[in-house]
Design a protein around this motif. Structure first.
Motif, mmCIF file in Angstrom:
data_model
loop_
_atom_site.group_PDB
_atom_site.id
_atom_site.type_symbol
_atom_site.label_atom_id
_atom_site.label_comp_id
_atom_site.label_asym_id
_atom_site.label_seq_id
_atom_site.Cartn_x
_atom_site.Cartn_y
_atom_site.Cartn_z
ATOM 1 N N PHE A 1 39.866 44.184 39.872
ATOM 2 C CA PHE A 1 40.046 42.811 39.432
ATOM 3 C C PHE A 1 38.694 42.252 39.004
ATOM 4 C CE2 PHE A 1 43.345 43.719 42.446
ATOM 5 C CZ PHE A 1 44.478 43.171 41.882
ATOM 6 N N THR A 2 38.669 41.638 37.837
ATOM 7 C CA THR A 2 37.458 41.007 37.340
ATOM 8 C C THR A 2 37.792 39.568 36.952
ATOM 9 O OG1 THR A 2 36.717 43.113 36.456
ATOM 10 C CG2 THR A 2 35.599 41.149 35.649
ATOM 11 N N ALA A 3 37.035 38.620 37.476
ATOM 12 C CA ALA A 3 37.274 37.201 37.193
ATOM 13 C C ALA A 3 36.535 36.783 35.936
ATOM 14 C CB ALA A 3 36.810 36.356 38.373
ATOM 15 N N TRP B 1 33.416 45.144 38.692
ATOM 16 C CA TRP B 1 34.616 44.476 39.182
ATOM 17 C C TRP B 1 34.226 43.471 40.264
ATOM 18 C CZ3 TRP B 1 34.066 45.867 44.159
ATOM 19 C CH2 TRP B 1 33.543 47.121 44.444
ATOM 20 N N ASP B 2 35.124 42.543 40.533
ATOM 21 C CA ASP B 2 34.915 41.574 41.610
ATOM 22 C C ASP B 2 35.636 41.993 42.882
ATOM 23 O OD1 ASP B 2 33.283 39.765 40.160
ATOM 24 O OD2 ASP B 2 35.060 39.040 39.126
ATOM 25 N N VAL B 3 36.825 42.569 42.717
ATOM 26 C CA VAL B 3 37.592 43.070 43.858
ATOM 27 C C VAL B 3 38.154 44.426 43.464
ATOM 28 C CG1 VAL B 3 39.595 42.704 45.339
ATOM 29 C CG2 VAL B 3 38.193 40.773 44.676
ATOM 30 N N ARG C 1 44.635 34.801 46.447
ATOM 31 C CA ARG C 1 45.670 35.197 45.489
ATOM 32 C C ARG C 1 45.634 36.696 45.196
ATOM 33 N NH1 ARG C 1 49.974 35.885 45.046
ATOM 34 N NH2 ARG C 1 50.872 36.326 43.052
ATOM 35 N N ILE C 2 44.440 37.253 45.080
ATOM 36 C CA ILE C 2 44.339 38.699 44.830
ATOM 37 C C ILE C 2 44.892 39.477 46.016
ATOM 38 C CG2 ILE C 2 42.698 40.604 44.623
ATOM 39 C CD1 ILE C 2 41.050 38.819 42.772
ATOM 40 N N LEU D 1 39.911 47.649 50.734
ATOM 41 C CA LEU D 1 39.455 46.597 49.829
ATOM 42 C C LEU D 1 37.939 46.519 49.805
ATOM 43 C CD1 LEU D 1 41.935 43.758 50.803
ATOM 44 C CD2 LEU D 1 41.900 45.012 48.671
ATOM 45 N N ALA D 2 37.408 46.246 48.615
ATOM 46 C CA ALA D 2 35.970 46.029 48.451
ATOM 47 C C ALA D 2 35.775 44.793 47.589
ATOM 48 C CB ALA D 2 35.313 47.237 47.791
ATOM 49 N N ALA D 3 34.799 43.994 47.940
ATOM 50 C CA ALA D 3 34.441 42.807 47.167
ATOM 51 C C ALA D 3 33.098 43.050 46.506
ATOM 52 C CB ALA D 3 34.377 41.575 48.067
ATOM 53 N N GLY D 4 32.934 42.530 45.296
ATOM 54 C CA GLY D 4 31.696 42.723 44.548
ATOM 55 C C GLY D 4 30.513 41.998 45.162
#
Length: 112
Positions: free
Chosen positions: A92-94, A77-79, A26-27, A43-46
């Motif tokens: 983006f933080t979940a 952040w998560d993403v 979704r992100i 893009l980077a993922a946490g």
């Protein structure tokens, strides 16, 4: 349960649908819509996991040549998405209590 076709195809590659996988999908969809594609997006993922996998598969579907980077160490952040052309950054933080599976479910995981 109804699952969107694109998420269903991602889930078939992984073998299951998880909250983190759906979150990554979704992100990536939101970022592609916001910037009109994923072509110039970094893009980077946490963490390495299902969310990073969802992002990676979506990048491949949108012909993004840049791989998803997994951050080292803790991040707030998560993403993280950075658009080169405009210099725009999105974080983006979940909400953990809504996307993480309960501990009891993780304990059952080894049985599968």
């Amino acid at each position: 349960m109804l699952v969107p076709l694109e998420l269903s195809l991602i889930a078939m590659r992984k073998g299951y649908v998880s909250p983190q996988l759906a979150l990554g999908w979704r992100i990536a969809g939101y970022i592609a819509e916001f910037f009109d594609g994923l072509g110039q997006i970094r893009l980077a993922a946490g963490t390495q996991g299902d969310a990073a996998l969802g992002l990676t598969i979506m990048c491949q579907r949108h012909n993004n040549a840049l791989p998803v980077t997994v951050a080292r160490g803790a991040r707030p952040w998560d993403v993280f998405a950075f658009h080169y052309l405009s210099g725009t950054a999105l974080k983006f933080t979940a909400v953990r209590r809504l996307v993480d599976l309960p501990r009891e479910i993780h304990e059952l995981e080894y049985r599968f």
